[in-house]
Scaffold this active site. Structure first.
Site, PDB file in Angstrom:
ATOM      1  N   ASN A  15      24.750 -20.355  12.052  1.00 21.99           N
ATOM      2  CA  ASN A  15      24.185 -19.074  12.500  1.00 21.99           C
ATOM      3  C   ASN A  15      22.890 -19.388  13.242  1.00 21.99           C
ATOM      4  O   ASN A  15      21.876 -19.696  12.628  1.00 21.99           O
ATOM      5  CB  ASN A  15      23.916 -18.197  11.259  1.00 21.99           C
ATOM      6  CG  ASN A  15      23.194 -16.904  11.609  1.00 21.99           C
ATOM      7  OD1 ASN A  15      23.074 -16.549  12.785  1.00 21.99           O
ATOM      8  ND2 ASN A  15      22.711 -16.208  10.596  1.00 21.99           N
ATOM      9  N   LYS A  17      21.084 -17.401  14.867  1.00 25.34           N
ATOM     10  CA  LYS A  17      20.159 -16.251  14.871  1.00 25.34           C
ATOM     11  C   LYS A  17      19.618 -16.003  16.291  1.00 25.34           C
ATOM     12  O   LYS A  17      20.348 -16.174  17.250  1.00 25.34           O
ATOM     13  CB  LYS A  17      19.034 -16.472  13.857  1.00 25.34           C
ATOM     14  CG  LYS A  17      19.591 -16.812  12.474  1.00 25.34           C
ATOM     15  CD  LYS A  17      18.578 -16.738  11.392  1.00 25.34           C
ATOM     16  CE  LYS A  17      19.201 -17.231  10.111  1.00 25.34           C
ATOM     17  NZ  LYS A  17      18.363 -17.029   8.937  1.00 25.34           N
ATOM     18  N   HIS A 101      24.721  -9.462   7.295  1.00 26.37           N
ATOM     19  CA  HIS A 101      23.690 -10.466   7.013  1.00 26.37           C
ATOM     20  C   HIS A 101      22.441  -9.751   6.489  1.00 26.37           C
ATOM     21  O   HIS A 101      22.146  -8.632   6.902  1.00 26.37           O
ATOM     22  CB  HIS A 101      23.368 -11.248   8.295  1.00 26.37           C
ATOM     23  CG  HIS A 101      22.507 -12.441   8.037  1.00 26.37           C
ATOM     24  ND1 HIS A 101      21.159 -12.346   7.830  1.00 26.37           N
ATOM     25  CD2 HIS A 101      22.813 -13.759   7.922  1.00 26.37           C
ATOM     26  CE1 HIS A 101      20.662 -13.564   7.611  1.00 26.37           C
ATOM     27  NE2 HIS A 101      21.657 -14.439   7.656  1.00 26.37           N
ATOM     28  N   GLU A 171      24.698 -15.222   0.069  1.00 22.05           N
ATOM     29  CA  GLU A 171      23.409 -15.692   0.572  1.00 22.05           C
ATOM     30  C   GLU A 171      22.284 -14.994  -0.182  1.00 22.05           C
ATOM     31  O   GLU A 171      21.922 -13.853   0.170  1.00 22.05           O
ATOM     32  CB  GLU A 171      23.269 -15.370   2.062  1.00 22.05           C
ATOM     33  CG  GLU A 171      24.256 -16.084   2.948  1.00 22.05           C
ATOM     34  CD  GLU A 171      23.685 -16.281   4.355  1.00 22.05           C
ATOM     35  OE1 GLU A 171      23.613 -17.421   4.794  1.00 22.05           O
ATOM     36  OE2 GLU A 171      23.281 -15.290   4.988  1.00 22.05           O
ATOM     37  N   GLY A 236      21.839 -21.708   8.641  1.00 23.54           N
ATOM     38  CA  GLY A 236      20.939 -21.190   9.661  1.00 23.54           C
ATOM     39  C   GLY A 236      20.193 -22.319  10.341  1.00 23.54           C
ATOM     40  O   GLY A 236      20.711 -22.992  11.241  1.00 23.54           O
ATOM     41  N   GLY A 237      18.953 -22.564   9.895  1.00 22.56           N
ATOM     42  CA  GLY A 237      18.073 -23.535  10.547  1.00 22.56           C
ATOM     43  C   GLY A 237      18.720 -24.889  10.821  1.00 22.56           C
ATOM     44  O   GLY A 237      18.578 -25.437  11.920  1.00 22.56           O
TER      45      GLY A 237
HETATM   46  P1  PGA Z   1      18.998 -20.802   6.559  1.00 19.77           P
HETATM   47  O1  PGA Z   1      19.705 -19.435   7.033  1.00 19.77           O
HETATM   48  O2  PGA Z   1      20.075 -21.844   6.438  1.00 19.77           O
HETATM   49  O3  PGA Z   1      18.014 -21.105   7.646  1.00 19.77           O
HETATM   50  O4  PGA Z   1      18.356 -20.512   5.238  1.00 19.77           O
HETATM   51  C1  PGA Z   1      20.957 -19.039   6.523  1.00 19.77           C
HETATM   52  C2  PGA Z   1      21.383 -17.723   7.112  1.00 19.77           C
HETATM   53  O5  PGA Z   1      20.526 -16.880   7.397  1.00 19.77           O
HETATM   54  O6  PGA Z   1      22.572 -17.470   7.306  1.00 19.77           O
END
Ligand code: PGA
Length: 268
Positions: A15, A17, A101, A171, A236-237
């Site tokens: 993701n 974002k 989300h 999540e 995400g990151g």
């Molecule tokens: P993250 O984000 O891996 O950066 O914690 C996960 C997400 O928002 O789906």
């Protein structure tokens, strides 16, 4: 015990974002090169910002990596300035779409009923929804996590999902982007609870993978993916850099190995 083994190969979803200019396409091409093996497992998807979806789908054409949206509008069509419909995502090459989300539940006030309607629209457009649920830190601290997540699953997943391809992503809100993730025991407990809800709601169907998301890193991925009922990860990151996303995909490939070998033995 068969109960704890995901029925299908794992699903790894990136993701991006609100990140990613054209340079990010190079990272995607590198991911495609690094994962081009003859085994189809795990399934992989990258969900870029809508502005990159068409180009990313083009870059990944011929690879096994799917692309997806990060959200879609609740109506299939109409005059909704600034919005993107499920059909437009599909036309731009998307195969999956993240819905519900916490960035949208919390930041844009989306509730279970709205998420359920979006899922129905996504299914109609031929997309595989990845439906996010998860509790806040305050809810976990006051012992409400299981109850909240069960309620989100019941309220967000419409009957239209029966027989369709979809995934649920657990999540925890407090784990997203914080570097702090849920323990394997908490993940297993929550995933089992979600599996029970899904079995009741969709007549025992075991096909929908339940992903974990929230600060997934290459270092933590193997342990998360080995937890019971973890059918993949939503990242995400760590999905923005080819190196870290590929390492997570490799952890999922490793986690899939026993099931893959059983299938191969059954075939031979
Ligand atoms: P993250 O984000 O891996 O950066 O914690 C996960 C997400 O928002 O789906």
């Amino acid at each position: 015990m068969a109960q704890s083994t995901p029925a299908l190969s794992r699903l790894v979803v990136g993701n991006w974002k609100m990140n990613g200019g054209p340079d990010q396409l190079y990272a995607a091409a590198a991911i495609a090169r690094a994962t081009a093996e003859d085994t189809p497992e795990p399934r992989i998807a990258i969900c870029p910002p809508a502005t990159l979806l068409h180009r990313l789908s083009h870059v990944l054409m011929g690879s096994a990596i799917m692309t997806g949206g990060q959200d879609c509008h609740v109506e299939a069509a109409g005059a909704f300035t600034g919005a993107v419909s499920a059909g437009l995502l599909a036309e731009a090459g998307a195969r999956v779409v993240i819905l519900g989300h916490s960035d949208r539940r919390q930041g844009s006030g989306e509730d279970d009923a709205l998420v359920a309607r979006k899922i129905a629209v996504a299914i109609d457009a031929g997309l595989e929804p990845i439906v996010c649920v998860g509790e806040t830190w305050a809810q976990r601290n006051t012992g409400q996590a299981l109850e909240i997540v069960r309620r989100q699953v019941r309220g967000s997943l419409p009957p239209a999902l029966a027989g369709q391809a979809f995934a649920v992503a657990y999540e925890p809100v407090w784990a997203i982007g914080t570097g702090e993730r849920a323990s394997e025991d908490d993940i297993a407990e929550m995933h089992r609870a979600i599996r029970r809800e899904l079995s009741e709601m969709f007549l025992g169907s075991r096909s929908a993978p339940i992903l974990y998301g929230g600060s997934v890193t290459p270092e933590g991925a193997a342990a998360i993916l080995a937890a019971p009922e973890v059918g993949g990860v939503l990242v995400g990151g760590a999905s923005l850099r080819a190196e870290s996303f590929v390492a997570i995909i490799e952890a999922a490939r490793e986690a899939d190995r026993p099931a893959r070998e059983t299938r191969r033995a059954d075939r031979d």
